[in-house]
Structure formats: C-alpha cells, structure tokens
Design a protein around this motif. Sequence first.
Motif, mmCIF file in Angstrom:
data_model
loop_
_atom_site.group_PDB
_atom_site.id
_atom_site.type_symbol
_atom_site.label_atom_id
_atom_site.label_comp_id
_atom_site.label_asym_id
_atom_site.label_seq_id
_atom_site.Cartn_x
_atom_site.Cartn_y
_atom_site.Cartn_z
ATOM 1 N N THR A 94 0.841 -1.113 -0.123
ATOM 2 C CA THR A 94 0.115 0.044 0.119
ATOM 3 C C THR A 94 0.813 1.424 0.018
ATOM 4 O OG1 THR A 94 0.097 0.147 2.376
ATOM 5 C CG2 THR A 94 -1.908 -1.120 1.593
ATOM 6 N N VAL A 95 0.360 2.553 -0.206
ATOM 7 C CA VAL A 95 1.003 3.645 -0.107
ATOM 8 C C VAL A 95 1.571 3.881 1.055
ATOM 9 C CG1 VAL A 95 0.548 6.045 0.071
ATOM 10 C CG2 VAL A 95 -0.484 4.751 -2.076
ATOM 11 N N ARG A 126 -3.320 13.966 -2.158
ATOM 12 C CA ARG A 126 -3.537 12.453 -3.046
ATOM 13 C C ARG A 126 -3.282 11.271 -2.255
ATOM 14 N NH1 ARG A 126 -5.619 13.813 -7.992
ATOM 15 N NH2 ARG A 126 -5.738 11.432 -8.707
ATOM 16 N N LEU A 127 -2.026 11.295 -1.785
ATOM 17 C CA LEU A 127 -1.285 10.012 -1.216
ATOM 18 C C LEU A 127 -2.157 9.672 0.161
ATOM 19 C CD1 LEU A 127 2.456 10.287 -1.571
ATOM 20 C CD2 LEU A 127 0.670 9.374 -2.969
ATOM 21 N N ARG A 128 -2.463 10.694 0.871
ATOM 22 C CA ARG A 128 -3.277 10.443 2.264
ATOM 23 C C ARG A 128 -4.608 9.907 1.835
ATOM 24 N NH1 ARG A 128 -3.238 15.321 4.801
ATOM 25 N NH2 ARG A 128 -1.790 14.760 6.277
ATOM 26 N N GLU A 129 -5.269 10.378 0.653
ATOM 27 C CA GLU A 129 -6.735 9.965 0.306
ATOM 28 C C GLU A 129 -6.501 8.358 -0.106
ATOM 29 O OE1 GLU A 129 -7.945 12.199 -2.964
ATOM 30 O OE2 GLU A 129 -7.758 14.011 -2.079
ATOM 31 N N ARG A 130 -5.353 8.171 -0.700
ATOM 32 C CA ARG A 130 -5.160 6.743 -1.069
ATOM 33 C C ARG A 130 -4.006 5.853 -0.348
ATOM 34 N NH1 ARG A 130 -6.251 7.528 -7.252
ATOM 35 N NH2 ARG A 130 -7.934 8.680 -7.030
ATOM 36 N N ARG A 131 -4.154 6.419 0.821
ATOM 37 C CA ARG A 131 -2.944 5.607 1.745
ATOM 38 C C ARG A 131 -3.144 4.187 1.838
ATOM 39 N NH1 ARG A 131 -6.238 8.586 5.176
ATOM 40 N NH2 ARG A 131 -6.833 7.646 7.097
ATOM 41 N N HIS A 132 -4.460 3.525 1.941
ATOM 42 C CA HIS A 132 -4.581 2.269 1.865
ATOM 43 C C HIS A 132 -4.758 1.404 0.612
ATOM 44 C CE1 HIS A 132 -4.955 2.683 6.062
ATOM 45 N NE2 HIS A 132 -5.889 3.592 6.098
ATOM 46 N N GLN A 133 -4.550 2.077 -0.565
ATOM 47 C CA GLN A 133 -4.377 1.691 -1.850
ATOM 48 C C GLN A 133 -3.068 0.970 -2.249
ATOM 49 O OE1 GLN A 133 -6.608 4.357 -4.649
ATOM 50 N NE2 GLN A 133 -5.505 3.355 -6.179
ATOM 51 N N LEU A 134 -3.192 -0.135 -3.118
ATOM 52 C CA LEU A 134 -1.922 -0.576 -3.329
ATOM 53 C C LEU A 134 -1.211 0.323 -4.515
ATOM 54 C CD1 LEU A 134 -2.994 -4.571 -4.032
ATOM 55 C CD2 LEU A 134 -1.963 -3.448 -2.282
ATOM 56 N N ALA A 135 0.126 0.424 -4.232
ATOM 57 C CA ALA A 135 0.659 1.514 -4.932
ATOM 58 C C ALA A 135 0.889 1.210 -6.539
ATOM 59 C CB ALA A 135 2.268 1.403 -4.415
ATOM 60 N N GLY A 136 0.779 -0.005 -6.645
ATOM 61 C CA GLY A 136 0.764 -0.536 -8.240
ATOM 62 C C GLY A 136 -0.429 -0.049 -8.923
ATOM 63 N N THR A 137 -1.569 0.305 -8.314
ATOM 64 C CA THR A 137 -2.729 0.632 -8.835
ATOM 65 C C THR A 137 -2.706 2.302 -9.034
ATOM 66 O OG1 THR A 137 -4.200 1.046 -6.740
ATOM 67 C CG2 THR A 137 -4.067 -1.265 -7.999
ATOM 68 N N LEU A 138 -1.871 2.861 -8.628
ATOM 69 C CA LEU A 138 -1.855 4.561 -8.579
ATOM 70 C C LEU A 138 -1.670 5.007 -10.108
ATOM 71 C CD1 LEU A 138 0.310 5.391 -5.635
ATOM 72 C CD2 LEU A 138 -2.049 5.368 -5.582
ATOM 73 N N GLN A 143 2.332 7.744 -8.644
ATOM 74 C CA GLN A 143 3.600 6.971 -8.234
ATOM 75 C C GLN A 143 4.902 7.866 -7.820
ATOM 76 O OE1 GLN A 143 4.100 3.546 -10.665
ATOM 77 N NE2 GLN A 143 1.851 2.811 -10.416
ATOM 78 N N GLN A 144 4.840 8.724 -8.860
ATOM 79 C CA GLN A 144 6.056 9.849 -8.556
ATOM 80 C C GLN A 144 5.963 10.473 -7.385
ATOM 81 O OE1 GLN A 144 9.133 10.502 -8.919
ATOM 82 N NE2 GLN A 144 8.918 10.285 -11.223
ATOM 83 N N MET A 145 4.718 10.913 -7.028
ATOM 84 C CA MET A 145 4.509 11.516 -5.836
ATOM 85 C C MET A 145 4.938 10.572 -4.487
ATOM 86 S SD MET A 145 0.941 13.297 -6.196
ATOM 87 C CE MET A 145 0.290 14.054 -7.746
ATOM 88 N N LEU A 146 4.533 9.174 -4.678
ATOM 89 C CA LEU A 146 4.780 8.586 -3.693
ATOM 90 C C LEU A 146 6.382 8.229 -3.716
ATOM 91 C CD1 LEU A 146 3.945 6.121 -1.612
ATOM 92 C CD2 LEU A 146 3.592 4.725 -3.269
ATOM 93 N N ALA A 147 7.064 8.077 -4.814
ATOM 94 C CA ALA A 147 8.563 7.780 -5.015
ATOM 95 C C ALA A 147 9.267 9.276 -3.986
ATOM 96 C CB ALA A 147 9.181 7.882 -6.238
ATOM 97 N N VAL A 148 8.733 10.402 -4.237
ATOM 98 C CA VAL A 148 9.353 11.537 -3.804
ATOM 99 C C VAL A 148 9.186 11.510 -2.147
ATOM 100 C CG1 VAL A 148 9.566 13.831 -3.684
ATOM 101 C CG2 VAL A 148 9.250 13.036 -5.928
#
Length: 238
Positions: A94-95, A126-138, A143-148
């Motif tokens: 997840t995120v 956006r990452l807070r909203e999706r924090r329980h989502q699997l990263a592969g589905t972003l 995904q770039q936001m998550l990498a940063v």
Amino acid sequence: MAMLELHDVHTFYGSIEALKGISLTVEEGEVVALLGGNGAGKSTTLRTISGLLRPRQGDVRFGGRSIVGRPPEEIVKLGIVQVPEGRRIFGPLTVEENLEMGAFLARGQKARIQEDMARVYDMFPRLRERRHQLAGTLSGGEQQMLAVGRALMARPRLLMLDEPSMGLAPNLVQFIMQTVREINRQGVTVLVVEQNARSALRLATRAYVIETGSVTLEGPANELARNDQVVAAYLGGR
Ligand code: ATP
C-alpha cells in the motif's frame, strides 16, 4: 566547503567509460540540475554519488569527506537519498507501507515516522486519500509523488531526483517541480537530472550540461537558459 564535490570522476560499465572525468559541486541550499541527452551519463553520475557504482578514478566528497567505496545504505545514512528513474515503488504494497519502507533509518521510532508521514501527506494530499490503496494501482503521477514521499521519509539533506517529470502530463510536471521547490525551501538541497531542460532550468539555481560522459557547460540556470548552444540543443531552438 561545498556540500557535495565530484573531482574528475571516471565510472565504467565493464570496459565502457560512461563518465570521463566529471567534476561538479553542489552547495548547501542549492537546486542544481544536470542536463543532457539520452545516454549522456546523468543517471550514472547519480548512481556513482549514491554508491551504487564505484568510480575507477576520482573522488566524491560529501561534507568534505570522501564517500567513495561506502555501501549505499551508509550513504543514505549520511543524508544522500535518491529518487530513482522510473519510480521503483513497491507495487504490491500500500501507499502507507511504501512510505514506511522509506523510513528504514527510523525503524521502531513510531512517533517520528508518524510525524514524517503526516508531512508527506500534507505535501501530497492525494497520497493521504489513497494511503490504503496498493501502490501498483496508482496513476503515473501519483507513483512519482509516492517515490518522492518515500525518499523524504529518510529525512535527506541532499535529495537526488532522476527524471522526475518523465512520462507525466504537463500540469503534473508543474506540480512536481513546485513540490521540489517547496522541499528545497524547507531546507533540503536538491540535485535533479532532467531531459526536460525547460522545467529544470526554471527550477534550478545552477546547472551542468553533460555530454558523452563529460561536463560541457555549467553556470547559473538563468544564464544557461539564454545560452545559444543550450537553446539550440535542449530548448527546441527557441
Ligand atoms: P538516460 O536519460 O537515457 O538515462 P543518462 O544521461 O542518464 O541517459 P546513463 O544512463 O548514465 O545516461 O548512461 C551513460 C552511458 O552508459 C550510456 O552510454 C549507456 O549506454 C551506458 N550504460 C548505462 N547503464 C549501463 C549498464 N548497466 N551497462 C552498460 N552500459 C550502461
């Protein structure tokens, strides 16, 4: 003393000399951009700094001390954190789990991890909203936001970004660039590799142009943006 100094760095892949004597400096507080075409050696420069590749000749100094030959995780501990090209997030996690992975230096320090995560979520709602989502589905931008965000969890002193705008829609490129500027404003020094020279020169204070493993031009970003060679080669001739 510069925060980061490369002196005559030569890095090889087998018998291929990818870096042919790169010298550059990054001062604390700067945003420095590395520009150049495909295969110029920009990623190799970052990977040499982060310890993934070992230069055959030359020196890499951080805070005045040579870091050549130190393992990558030790270099992260010193405060050099890289956001790799192509994002390389953990798709099946997840995120939130991805962000936790980025906090490996703070293992067990729950309060610190929560605090850093809150800061990342404030930067990227956006990452807070999706924090329980699997990263592969972003989406690619998320995904770039998550990498940063994951890199920020390691509390970098020097953040190195490899092509953060790659494959993103123009409005997202702008958002990522603004975020990098905000990260810098909060005290993190930035070294960014970009093929998108226009965005990079808007963001950076100084820049280096790398061609076939050598630095061919360097200077303040606003001067390079007006340099005829840079305009012709990297800014679409305008
Ligand atoms: P790009 O934007 O395409 O990634 P770059 O400027 O980052 O370009 P590098 O990836 O650093 O360029 O590559 C520099 C040179 O080293 C190129 O000639 C490339 O073909 C070569 N190279 C890169 N990675 C390897 C590898 N793993 N093995 C062999 N040669 C490599």
